[in-house]
Write a protein that holds these residues in place. Structure first.
Motif, PDB file in Angstrom:
ATOM      1  N   VAL A 164       6.796 -39.176 -13.148  1.00 13.64           N
ATOM      2  CA  VAL A 164       8.084 -39.044 -13.817  1.00 13.64           C
ATOM      3  C   VAL A 164       8.305 -37.561 -14.110  1.00 13.64           C
ATOM      4  N   VAL A 165       9.465 -37.037 -13.693  1.00  9.35           N
ATOM      5  CA  VAL A 165       9.716 -35.596 -13.737  1.00  9.35           C
ATOM      6  C   VAL A 165      11.001 -35.314 -14.510  1.00  9.35           C
ATOM      7  N   PRO A 166      10.899 -34.838 -15.750  1.00 10.57           N
ATOM      8  CA  PRO A 166      12.086 -34.405 -16.491  1.00 10.57           C
ATOM      9  C   PRO A 166      12.550 -33.037 -15.975  1.00 10.57           C
ATOM     10  N   PRO A 167      13.723 -32.578 -16.392  1.00 17.49           N
ATOM     11  CA  PRO A 167      14.139 -31.208 -16.079  1.00 17.49           C
ATOM     12  C   PRO A 167      13.132 -30.210 -16.652  1.00 17.49           C
ATOM     13  N   LEU A 168      13.040 -29.033 -16.041  1.00 17.83           N
ATOM     14  CA  LEU A 168      12.036 -28.043 -16.441  1.00 17.83           C
ATOM     15  C   LEU A 168      12.135 -27.659 -17.911  1.00 17.83           C
ATOM     16  N   ASP A 169      13.359 -27.501 -18.434  1.00 18.97           N
ATOM     17  CA  ASP A 169      13.482 -27.099 -19.837  1.00 18.97           C
ATOM     18  C   ASP A 169      12.950 -28.183 -20.764  1.00 18.97           C
ATOM     19  N   GLU A 170      13.099 -29.450 -20.382  1.00 20.20           N
ATOM     20  CA  GLU A 170      12.560 -30.536 -21.207  1.00 20.20           C
ATOM     21  C   GLU A 170      11.049 -30.616 -21.084  1.00 20.20           C
ATOM     22  N   GLN A 171      10.518 -30.338 -19.897  1.00 18.21           N
ATOM     23  CA  GLN A 171       9.060 -30.271 -19.761  1.00 18.21           C
ATOM     24  C   GLN A 171       8.485 -29.213 -20.698  1.00 18.21           C
ATOM     25  N   ALA A 172       9.147 -28.061 -20.740  1.00 26.09           N
ATOM     26  CA  ALA A 172       8.685 -26.986 -21.629  1.00 26.09           C
ATOM     27  C   ALA A 172       8.752 -27.417 -23.082  1.00 26.09           C
ATOM     28  N   ALA A 173       9.826 -28.132 -23.457  1.00 27.31           N
ATOM     29  CA  ALA A 173       9.955 -28.625 -24.835  1.00 27.31           C
ATOM     30  C   ALA A 173       8.875 -29.643 -25.153  1.00 27.31           C
ATOM     31  N   ILE A 174       8.584 -30.511 -24.195  1.00 30.33           N
ATOM     32  CA  ILE A 174       7.533 -31.517 -24.391  1.00 30.33           C
ATOM     33  C   ILE A 174       6.184 -30.846 -24.607  1.00 30.33           C
ATOM     34  N   VAL A 175       5.873 -29.855 -23.764  1.00 36.21           N
ATOM     35  CA  VAL A 175       4.600 -29.144 -23.900  1.00 36.21           C
ATOM     36  C   VAL A 175       4.519 -28.444 -25.251  1.00 36.21           C
ATOM     37  N   ARG A 176       5.597 -27.800 -25.642  1.00 33.66           N
ATOM     38  CA  ARG A 176       5.610 -27.083 -26.931  1.00 33.66           C
ATOM     39  C   ARG A 176       5.400 -28.050 -28.094  1.00 33.66           C
ATOM     40  N   PHE A 177       6.100 -29.182 -28.061  1.00 35.24           N
ATOM     41  CA  PHE A 177       5.973 -30.159 -29.145  1.00 35.24           C
ATOM     42  C   PHE A 177       4.566 -30.745 -29.194  1.00 35.24           C
TER      43      PHE A 177
END
Length: 481
Positions: A164-177
Motif C-alpha cells: 500500500v503506497v500513500p503519496p510521498l508527503d503522507e509517507q513522510a508524515a507517517i514516518v515523522r508521527f
C-alpha cells in the motif's frame, strides 16, 4: 498520543483481506513496481557484518546475540546499502526483515531489494509497512515449505506481494508521527525497565544474604575456601552441586519435525527460559503420538531448567522452576534439567542458582568467549554452602515473604511494558494501513533529538536472545558461511 486522530474522510476497498479499507487516494502496487532485486557481492569480505533481528531489523552483527558460527571468509557474500530492504528468506514469516541503515555484508541466503527510480516510496515508510502486523499475513502465505521452520520466501513471491503506497508527503508524515510515538513509548518503557532493575537488585540482595549467611545475624562464620563465596555459617557444609542433583540435557529434536498443532507436546527450548519464568509466546511442538518415546526428557512441576547458551543476560540468570502450567513439555538440547536429591531443597536450589554466587562462578568461565555456553560438568562443579534441610526450608519461606511485594511490583511493571509494546504494534498497524489520519498531528510535532533518548528497549535483546536460537531479543541468525 492518538487523541484527536481521526479516520480519513473518504475510504475505498483495497480488496486485500489483511488491509481492508484504505484512503481513497492511496494506491496498491505490486512490490516489483517499486522495488528491484539487487545482488552485489563483496570482493574482499572486509565490510561490516550485518544480521537481521526480529525485533530491530537490520543491525550490525556485533550488536546482536548471534550464536551461528562465522565463516573463514566473507568474500563473495552479498552487500547492502542504507535504504535497501533486506529479507532473511527463511525467516520472513518470523519478522526477519527490514530496511537497512548500514552498508555491509549480509548472508547469501538473504534477499536485497532497492527502490526503483521515481518509485514513490520512502525507505523509512517501507520499513514500517513490511514489519507491521497486518503485512505479516502476506509474508506468511507467500513463504512456502513443508515445515514452518523451513518456510522460504522467494524473490518472485515477494516481488508479487501487494504494497500500500500513500503519496510521498503522507509517507513522510507517517514516518515523522511514528518516530515521535516510538520515542515516547521507548522512554516510558525505559523508565519501567529502570524500576525493574532497581527492584531486581533489591530482591537479589535479600536472596544473597539469606543463601550465604542464613537468617541468624549472629551466626558464627568460617572461611568457605571459595573466593567468590567468602565466609559462611560454620555449621554449613561446603560441597559440589553435582553431589546433590541429577542433571539431564535435552534431546536434539530435529527442526524439520517441529509442529504447531495445539494438541501436540511443547518443546522447552532456550528461547523459552528467562530469569525466574518460562515464556511460551514462541513455541514449537513435537507429535504427541511420539511422547512415550521421550519419557526421559519429560518435565514435571518442580524441575529447575537452565539455559546453557548465554546463561547470563541483563535480567539475570536464565533459570526457572517448572510449574503446572508448563507441562506437558519435553526438554530440547541446550537446556539443562536439574532435579534435586538428597538433602538439597528444590526451592533453595533455585534461589541459589539464580543468585549472585552462581553468576560470580560463571563469570571467569566465560571471559573472552564470544558465545558463552555452559557444560553439564561446569554446572555440577559449582561449589556451595549447604545448610541442613530444615534451615533451607526456613530460608525459602523467609525469602518468599520478604520478596513478595517486590516480585508483585516487578510483575506489574513487566505487564505495563507488555501493554505499551502491544499499543505500539497496534498504532503502527493502524497508521501504515490508513486507518488513522496523522497528517495534521505530524505537522504539529516539535523537532526532537533522537540521540538524547534510549535507542531501543533495554530488555529486548535479552528477550530476543533468550531463545539464543533467536531470549534476551530473538536474533534471526543469518550471517553464515
Amino acid at each position: 498520543m492518538i487523541d484527536g486522530l481521526k479516520p480519513y474522510a473518504e475510504m475505498k476497498d483495497s480488496e486485500l483481506c489483511w488491509l481492508g479499507d484504505i484512503p481513497a487516494h492511496w494506491r496498491v502496487k505490486r512490490a516489483k513496481a517499486v522495488l528491484r532485486r539487487i545482488d552485489v557481492r563483496s570482493s574482499a569480505g572486509a565490510e561490516e557484518l550485518l544480521t537481521v533481528s526480529s525485533a530491530r531489523g537490520v543491525v550490525p552483527r556485533r550488536t546482536a546475540n548471534v550464536t551461528m558460527f562465522q565463516a573463514e571468509s566473507y568474500a563473495g557474500h552479498k552487500l547492502c546499502w542504507p535504504g535497501d530492504l533486506v529479507i532473511n528468506s527463511l525467516w520472513a514469516w518470523g519478522k526477519g526483515l527490514g530496511v537497512s541503515q548500514h552498508h555491509g555484508i549480509v548472508s547469501t541466503a538473504y534477499g536485497v531489494y532497492r527502490a526503483r527510480d521515481a518509485s514513490g516510496i520512502l525507505p523509512r515508510y517501507l520499513h514500517e509497512l513490511v514489519r507491521s502486523s497486518p503485512f505479516h499475513w502476506e509474508l506468511q502465505v507467500r513463504s512456502k515449505g513443508v515445515w514452518i521452520s523451513r518456510l522460504q520466501l522467494t524473490d518472485e513471491s515477494f516481488l508479487n506481494a501487494p504494497l500500500v503506497v500513500p503519496p510521498l508527503d503522507e509517507q513522510a508524515a507517517i514516518v515523522r508521527f511514528l518516530d515521535h510515538a516510538d520515542r515516547r513509548i521507548r522512554l516510558a518503557i525505559a523508565a519501567k525497565q529502570k524500576l525493574i532493575k532497581l527492584l531486581e537488585e533489591q530482591k537479589q540482595a535479600i536472596i544473597h544474604r539469606a543463601v550465604t549467611r542464613g537468617l541468624d545475624p549472629d551466626v558464627c562464620l568460617k572461611p568457605s575456601g571459595v573466593a567468590w563465596l567468602g565466609d559462611v555459617p560454620a555449621h554449613w557444609e561446603i560441597t559440589r552441586l553435582g553431589r546433590l542433583i541429577k542433571l539431564t540435557t535435552g534431546f536434539p529434536f530435529k527442526s524439520d519435525g517441529f509442529t504447531h498443532v495445539d494438541d501436540d507436546i511443547r518443546l522447552m527450548r532456550g528461547i523459552n527460559v528467562s530469569p525466574a519464568r518460562l515464556r511460551w509466546d514462541n513455541v514449537v511442538r513435537w507429535p504427541m503420538s511420539e511422547r512415550p518415546n521421550f519419557r526421559e526428557y519429560e518435565l514435571i512441576p518442580g524441575d529447575i531448567v537452565l539455559g546453557m547458551d548465554r546463561p547470563i543476560i541483563q535480567r539475570g540468570i536464565r533459570l526457572a522452576v517448572v510449574k503446572e502450567v508448563d507441562v506437558p513439555s519435553l526438554l530440547l538440547q541446550r537446556v539443562a534439567r536439574i532435579r534435586v536429591r538428597g538433602d538439597l531443597n528444590a526451592e533453595f536450589a533455585a534461589l541459589l542458582l539464580s543468585g549472585r554466587n552462581f553468576a560470580s562462578y560463571l563469570a571467569p568461565i566465560f571471559t573472552g568467549i564470544s558465545v558463552p555456553h555452559l557444560s553439564p560438568e561446569q554446572i555440577k562443579a559449582f561449589r556451595l554452602a549447604l545448610p541442613r534441610a530444615e534451615e533451607q526450608q526456613k530460608i525459602v519461606e523467609d525469602v518468599t515473604v520478604r520478596t513478595g511485594a517486590i516480585r508483585s511490583a516487578i510483575d506489574r511493571a513487566e505487564r505495563e511494558i507488555e501493554l505499551l509494546r502491544e499499543y505500539r504494534t497496534r498504532l503502527i498497524a493502524d497508521v501504515v494501513t490508513g486507518k488513522l489520519d496523522v497528517r495534521e498531528a505530524a505537522a504539529r510535532l516539535p523537532d526532537e533529538v533522537e540521540s538524547a533518548e534510549p535507542a531501543r528497549d533495554e530488555f529486548t535483546a535479552d528477550e530476543e536472545s533468550d531463545p539464543i536460537e533467536v531470549d534476551d531479543e530473538a536474533e534471526i541468525e543469518g550471517v553464515a558461511g
